[in-house]
Design an enzyme around this catalytic site. Structure first.
Site, PDB file in Angstrom:
ATOM      1  N   ASP A  67      43.244 -21.663 -20.961  1.00 17.64           N
ATOM      2  CA  ASP A  67      42.660 -23.008 -21.127  1.00 17.64           C
ATOM      3  C   ASP A  67      41.807 -23.257 -22.608  1.00 17.64           C
ATOM      4  OD1 ASP A  67      40.821 -20.896 -20.733  1.00 17.64           O
ATOM      5  OD2 ASP A  67      40.215 -21.891 -18.598  1.00 17.64           O
ATOM      6  N   ASN A 136      31.841 -20.307  -9.024  1.00 17.74           N
ATOM      7  CA  ASN A 136      32.086 -21.227  -7.950  1.00 17.74           C
ATOM      8  C   ASN A 136      33.679 -21.180  -7.393  1.00 17.74           C
ATOM      9  OD1 ASN A 136      33.697 -21.883 -10.377  1.00 17.74           O
ATOM     10  ND2 ASN A 136      32.683 -24.080 -10.414  1.00 17.74           N
ATOM     11  N   HIS A 138      36.251 -20.922  -9.323  1.00 17.01           N
ATOM     12  CA  HIS A 138      37.347 -21.553 -10.218  1.00 17.01           C
ATOM     13  C   HIS A 138      38.427 -20.494 -10.813  1.00 17.01           C
ATOM     14  CE1 HIS A 138      34.796 -21.880 -14.348  1.00 17.01           C
ATOM     15  NE2 HIS A 138      35.338 -20.734 -14.236  1.00 17.01           N
ATOM     16  N   GLU A 143      38.646 -26.187 -11.163  1.00 21.31           N
ATOM     17  CA  GLU A 143      37.241 -26.211 -10.259  1.00 21.31           C
ATOM     18  C   GLU A 143      37.462 -26.669  -8.819  1.00 21.31           C
ATOM     19  OE1 GLU A 143      34.897 -25.169 -12.256  1.00 21.31           O
ATOM     20  OE2 GLU A 143      34.595 -26.301 -14.128  1.00 21.31           O
TER      21      GLU A 143
HETATM   22  C1  F6R Z   1      38.727 -18.484 -19.014  1.00 26.33           C
HETATM   23  C2  F6R Z   1      38.667 -18.967 -17.832  1.00 26.33           C
HETATM   24  C3  F6R Z   1      37.635 -18.869 -16.734  1.00 26.33           C
HETATM   25  C4  F6R Z   1      36.726 -17.559 -16.740  1.00 26.33           C
HETATM   26  C5  F6R Z   1      35.654 -17.484 -15.590  1.00 26.33           C
HETATM   27  C6  F6R Z   1      34.946 -16.635 -15.702  1.00 26.33           C
HETATM   28  O1  F6R Z   1      39.710 -18.584 -19.711  1.00 26.33           O
HETATM   29  O2  F6R Z   1      39.689 -19.409 -17.479  1.00 26.33           O
HETATM   30  O3  F6R Z   1      38.154 -19.307 -15.287  1.00 26.33           O
HETATM   31  O4  F6R Z   1      37.719 -16.727 -16.546  1.00 26.33           O
HETATM   32  O5  F6R Z   1      34.827 -18.709 -15.934  1.00 26.33           O
HETATM   33  O6  F6R Z   1      34.080 -16.291 -16.880  1.00 26.33           O
HETATM   34  P1  F6R Z   1      33.285 -14.930 -17.348  1.00 26.33           P
HETATM   35  O7  F6R Z   1      34.234 -14.122 -17.490  1.00 26.33           O
HETATM   36  O8  F6R Z   1      32.771 -15.149 -18.623  1.00 26.33           O
HETATM   37  O9  F6R Z   1      32.407 -14.788 -16.233  1.00 26.33           O
END
Ligand code: F6R
Length: 251
Positions: A67, A136, A138, A143
């Site tokens: 992303d 959450n 995702h 989401e």
């Molecule tokens: C990042 C992504 C997100 C993260 C998730 C966890 O490319 O796609 O899904 O993997 O938000 O983020 P952290 O590792 O910062 O807790």
């Protein structure tokens, strides 16, 4: 779903780095799907050290990131492009032409999303997809409520994700509201092996629901229960709410 409860974060990074290295060594030209965020930073550190000591060679590797924020240029300090360069790409020998991250400031976002999806298809899919998980549930920026059939597209970040990512921008108001994200279908269909990483107690509920709860769009990561080849690696804190502890491997 194969769940490994690592003793601590360093251990989680070692176990996941071993899986990446095995993939890179055994595939003639491995395609890796990569994530940003705090969780995989230690994995990238470990892979950089292994590259520097001659233990792994990335010259034939192709990458696709999950992303990117909409509206940020590649050089923006908080773009995922910059994150990946800083934390991984500039330290290893992946050919720049083989690195793919959605272009968040592309003038035609829909065309960019379609092209991204096509590029993954032409590459033959993803041999190993690294995922983090949001509190959450995702994956990527898919989401809660995301369509399981969705492909790479522009998505709206949930309020909880905006709050969680404000730590990088210094202010909630500065967090982009939109992102380009691989869709759930993109991840599920293109990935031959998925490795989901999580550490810290703020991920414990999401990990329990993802692995042991119902498969529902309300918990996007739960769809991974229906994928044929998923490895989940958590530290003890992220794994503390799993009910069937005896079924899981420790390392
Ligand atoms: C990042 C992504 C997100 C993260 C998730 C966890 O490319 O796609 O899904 O993997 O938000 O983020 P952290 O590792 O910062 O807790």
């Amino acid at each position: 779903m194969n769940i490994i409860i690592a003793d601590h974060y360093d251990n989680l990074c070692e176990v996941s780095a071993d899986i990446v290295k095995k993939c890179v060594r055994t595939q003639e030209s491995a395609v890796l799907g990569l994530a940003t965020g705090s969780t995989p930073i230690g994995l990238y550190k470990k892979l950089i050290l292994d590259y520097q000591s001659g233990d792994v060679d990335f010259s034939n590797v192709t990458t696709f990131n999950l992303d990117e924020y909409v509206g940020l240029s590649r050089s923006h300090p908080e773009s995922y492009n910059k994150f990946m360069n800083d934390h991984f790409f500039q330290h290893v020998n992946i050919h720049p032409d083989n690195i793919h991250i959605p272009q968040g400031d592309h003038p035609k976002l829909e065309a960019e999303c379609k092209q991204y999806e096509d590029l993954i298809r032409y590459a033959g899919g993803i041999d190993l997809q690294i995922l983090g998980i949001g509190s959450n549930g995702h994956i990527g920026f898919n989401e809660p409520g995301s369509d399981p059939e969705a492909r790479t597209r522009v998505v709206r970040l949930s309020e909880s994700t905006i709050e969680a990512n404000a730590r990088f921008f210094g202010d909630t108001a500065l967090v982009p509201r939109l992102a380009i994200s691989m869709g759930i279908k993109t991840i599920m269909e293109f990935s031959k092996h998925i490795v989901l990483l999580a550490n810290g107690e703020e991920k414990a509920d999401a990990i329990q629901q993802m692995a042991e709860g119902p498969v529902t769009p309300d918990m996007p990561a739960s769809i991974l229960q229906t994928h044929h080849n998923v490895t989940v690696i958590v530290d003890k804190k992220a794994g503390q709410k799993l009910k069937n502890q005896s079924l899981y491997r420790t390392s």
